[in-house]
Design an enzyme around this catalytic site. Structure first.
Site, PDB file in Angstrom:
ATOM      1  CE  LYS A 149      -3.830   1.696   2.902  1.00 10.14           C
ATOM      2  NZ  LYS A 149      -4.623   1.554   4.125  1.00 10.14           N
ATOM      3  CB  SER A 224      -7.715   3.220   2.894  1.00 11.48           C
ATOM      4  OG  SER A 224      -7.044   2.570   4.112  1.00 11.48           O
ATOM      5  CB  SER A 248      -8.414   0.401   5.568  1.00  9.88           C
ATOM      6  OG  SER A 248      -9.118   1.745   5.300  1.00  9.88           O
TER       7      SER A 248
HETATM    8  C1  LIG Z   1     -11.721  16.552   6.544  1.00 11.91           C
HETATM    9  C2  LIG Z   1     -12.462  15.159   6.162  1.00 11.91           C
HETATM   10  C3  LIG Z   1     -12.010  14.152   7.053  1.00 11.91           C
HETATM   11  C4  LIG Z   1     -12.992  13.475   7.722  1.00 11.91           C
HETATM   12  C5  LIG Z   1     -12.439  12.424   8.452  1.00 11.91           C
HETATM   13  C6  LIG Z   1     -13.404  12.041   9.423  1.00 11.91           C
HETATM   14  C7  LIG Z   1     -13.121  10.708  10.222  1.00 11.91           C
HETATM   15  C8  LIG Z   1     -14.325  10.209  10.791  1.00 11.91           C
HETATM   16  C9  LIG Z   1     -14.562   8.499  10.374  1.00 11.91           C
HETATM   17  C10 LIG Z   1     -15.025   8.665   9.101  1.00 11.91           C
HETATM   18  C11 LIG Z   1     -15.499   7.283   8.952  1.00 11.91           C
HETATM   19  C12 LIG Z   1     -14.655   6.323   8.745  1.00 11.91           C
HETATM   20  C13 LIG Z   1     -14.637   5.247   7.725  1.00 11.91           C
HETATM   21  C14 LIG Z   1     -13.652   4.306   8.050  1.00 11.91           C
HETATM   22  C15 LIG Z   1     -12.786   4.124   6.749  1.00 11.91           C
HETATM   23  C16 LIG Z   1     -11.720   3.191   6.982  1.00 11.91           C
HETATM   24  C17 LIG Z   1     -10.491   3.768   7.023  1.00 11.91           C
HETATM   25  C18 LIG Z   1      -9.447   2.964   7.330  1.00 11.91           C
HETATM   26  O1  LIG Z   1      -9.366   1.943   7.876  1.00 11.91           O
HETATM   27  N1  LIG Z   1      -8.134   3.378   7.209  1.00 11.91           N
HETATM   28  C19 LIG Z   1      -6.867   2.867   7.309  1.00 11.91           C
HETATM   29  C20 LIG Z   1      -5.994   3.836   7.585  1.00 11.91           C
HETATM   30  O2  LIG Z   1      -4.620   3.391   7.903  1.00 11.91           O
END
Ligand SMILES: CCCCCCCCCCCCCCCCCC(=O)NCCO
Length: 587
Positions: A149, A224, A248
């Protein structure tokens, strides 16, 4: 005299008016000019990076042509399952260089279709050549090409996370995991695409563009770690590595039908992986392997859990892979659910869990119903309020002077709405969406207001962990099986209106339990027909139902969970399900 004074007064009014008018015009014009140059610089950086990647792909192509390998043999290599490829490399039937060429060729073809690779790692060829000179072939991953990644730090490369401002900030050292991989004989050969800031289940950014799902180009591969999942599922890589703070690794594996393992925080070293959430230590992101088959997932896990990793990162407990847990024949007691108490999963996801249940029973295990406690509350008050604990300030700052991608627009908008306005909007949106949990999640994006509140938050997370564990222990469970998400792969651009479907994955980030994503089946026409009975009163339900139209043939995974530091047990449950299905002639 008074006439003179009057004239002076008039002329100074005139001057003030002129200065005010000029200022009023000059400030916005100045700002626009500044904005124009700033955006032009960003676009230039993107263009430069894209050109560099094209040059790297071209060089790779030229190198591959000059090697002049038999294309049929290369394709045959890519068709081999992990165990056979490993054997072939150990016995000398295949050289590391030809295996690398096979995957470089395949990955290049796959990315032309799906745009899943950001750039090739050109040092791979030298790595393969030196492995071919090594007669010992001791590494567990000897000669196996692995994909990474984009957020894994690699010497001489940047980690942009889709942010234009991070282009060109080169790392001086490899991540611990990459050093371990190399020590085990693996060859990092390509880097894969991510969504901007890596906080969504989509996979696009302004630098590398959008990745498509290999099963349906109109859908996202998930995020992601979306580029990895797409590449592995389309045959362009056998083993890859991703990261997971809310699904992700598991969600893209589910969207694309490959294998994934989110590890417990502290089992794998995260040193040298990039993320904007590093300062947020309550619900931490972790890393883990992804693979085309279960043998690959197990092999990758074993390879990482070695003495060398503990030498490189003394904060990791030296807990090598426990084969006795993975190979054990002890009958297991497994909990299962298809509805987590917030959003019911779609029929295909329910059917997959029931298939896993039957397979486990066929293997002699006991499978009982399990209801995870307070999931809607866990989602808004624990998950969302923690990952957005600073009121999204870190994310907003990163995006502020950058080019925001479409995939972050909705979150960007929600996190910018002031608290007072959310209270007003909540009443209006609450009526239209019929879902107070969803509107509450908007408030959660405002995070914690003080250190005091953050401490209360930490206490609440701990209390929930205790409550969950008590329920688990009272039932004497070894593991749990459940959907990875409430739905299967969704159309591009629809994730922000479906975020609640992620509670199935986010729960195990809050708990810090290891969780695997196991491909089991594909959506059938009966599954789609049964959507008629799927509820559609609430906003998320409506969107899940709509996104599930036309989903026939898409992969469906099941999530397999165990207690912290029991990765071997997660892998065993995955193995038992596969073996059970095979014995029933279903896999
Ligand atoms: C400015 C906009 C940013 C907003 C971010 C808000 C974060 C709040 C949570 C939103 C929901 C998260 C969804 C999860 C997605 C999975 C992400 C993940 O596992 N990422 C891995 C990173 O290493």
């Amino acid at each position: 005299m008074s006439r003179v004074l009057q004239m002076v007064e008039e002329s100074s009014y005139l001057t003030i008016a002129k200065v005010a008018a000029i200022t009023l015009v000059a400030i916005p014009v100045g700002l626009s000019i500044q904005r124009y140059f700033w955006r032009r610089d960003l676009r230039q950086k993107v263009w430069q990076r894209q050109t560099e990647c094209q040059v790297a792909f071209k060089k790779l192509n030229d190198d591959l042509n000059s090697l002049n390998f038999d294309q049929e043999k290369l394709q045959a290599i890519c068709d081999l399952p992990t165990s056979e490829l490993k054997e072939g490399l150990q016995s000398g039937k295949y050289s590391a260089l030809e295996v690398l060429a096979a995957y470089q060729t395949k990955a290049q073809n796959v990315t032309k279709r799906l745009n899943c690779v950001t750039e090739p790692i050109l040092e791979a060829e030298a790595d393969a050549k030196s492995l071919d000179e090594d007669t010992e072939k001791e590494g567990l991953l000897h000669g196996i090409p692995v994909s990474l990644k984009e957020n894994y730090q690699l010497k001489g490369y940047d980690c942009t996370m889709g942010l234009v401002n991070l282009i060109g900030k080169l790392w001086e050292d490899d991540a611990v995991l990459i050093k371990v991989l190399k020590r085990q004989g693996a060859i990092p050969f390509v880097r894969t695409n991510i969504p901007q800031i890596m906080m969504t289940y989509e996979c696009s950014n302004p630098i590398y563009g959008r990745t498509d799902n290999p099963f349906d180009a109109s859908r996202t591969p998930g995020g992601s770690t979306g580029g990895e999942a797409a590449l592995i599922a389309a045959g362009g890589s056998l083993i890859g590595f991703g990261s997971d703070i809310g699904g992700s690794i598991r969600v893209p594996s589910h969207f694309c039908g490959c294998y994934g393992l989110k590890t417990t925080l502290g089992r794998f070293s995260r040193k040298g992986t990039t993320s904007l959430s590093q300062g947020q230590t309550l619900v931490s992101g972790t890393i883990g392997p992804m693979a085309r088959d279960l043998d690959g997932l197990v092999l990758a896990t074993k390879a990482i859990l070695c003495d060398y990793m503990y030498e490189l990162d003394r904060s990791i407990p030296p807990l090598s892979f426990r084969d006795e847990i993975f190979q054990s024949k002890r009958p297991l007691k497994i909990g299962y659910y298809v509805n987590d108490g917030y959003l019911q999963s779609v029929p295909a996801c329910q059917r997959a869990v029931m298939m896993a249940k039957t397979a486990l029973e066929a293997q002699g295990h006991t499978v009982i119903s399990f209801d995870p406690p307070d999931v809607p509350w866990m989602w808004t008050e624990l998950y969302m309020k923690t990952v957005a604990g600073d009121g999204c300030r870190t994310f907003l700052e990163a995006l502020q002077k950058d080019i925001p991608d479409d995939c972050v627009h909705m979150l960007l908008f929600s996190s910018k709405v002031p608290r007072w306005l959310i209270w007003c909007l909540k009443a209006i949106i609450g009526i239209s969406t019929q879902d107070p949990v969803q509107t509450q999640s908007m408030t959660s994006l405002k995070g914690c207001r003080s250190v005091y509140e953050w401490w209360q938050q930490a206490k609440a997370v701990e209390a929930y962990k205790d409550k969950f564990l008590k329920k688990w222990s009272d039932l004497g469970l070894d593991g749990v099986i459940c959907p990875v998400l409430a739905c299967v792969a969704v159309p591009h651009g629809s994730v922000s209106s479906l975020l609640g479907a992620g509670t199935y994955s986010m729960l195990y980030n809050v708990l810090n339990y290891p969780a695997g994503s196991l491909p089991l089946t594909k959506v059938t026409s009966e599954d789609v027909q049964q959507l008629e009975n799927y509820p559609d009163r609430r906003f998320f339900e409506k969107n899940i139902k709509k996104a599930s139209e036309g989903s026939i043939g898409l992969p469906v995974n099941v999530q397999c969970v165990s207690l912290p530091f029991q990765e071997e047990l997660v892998l065993r449950v995955m193995k038992e399900i596969e073996t059970g299905l095979k014995s029933m002639g279903d896999h």
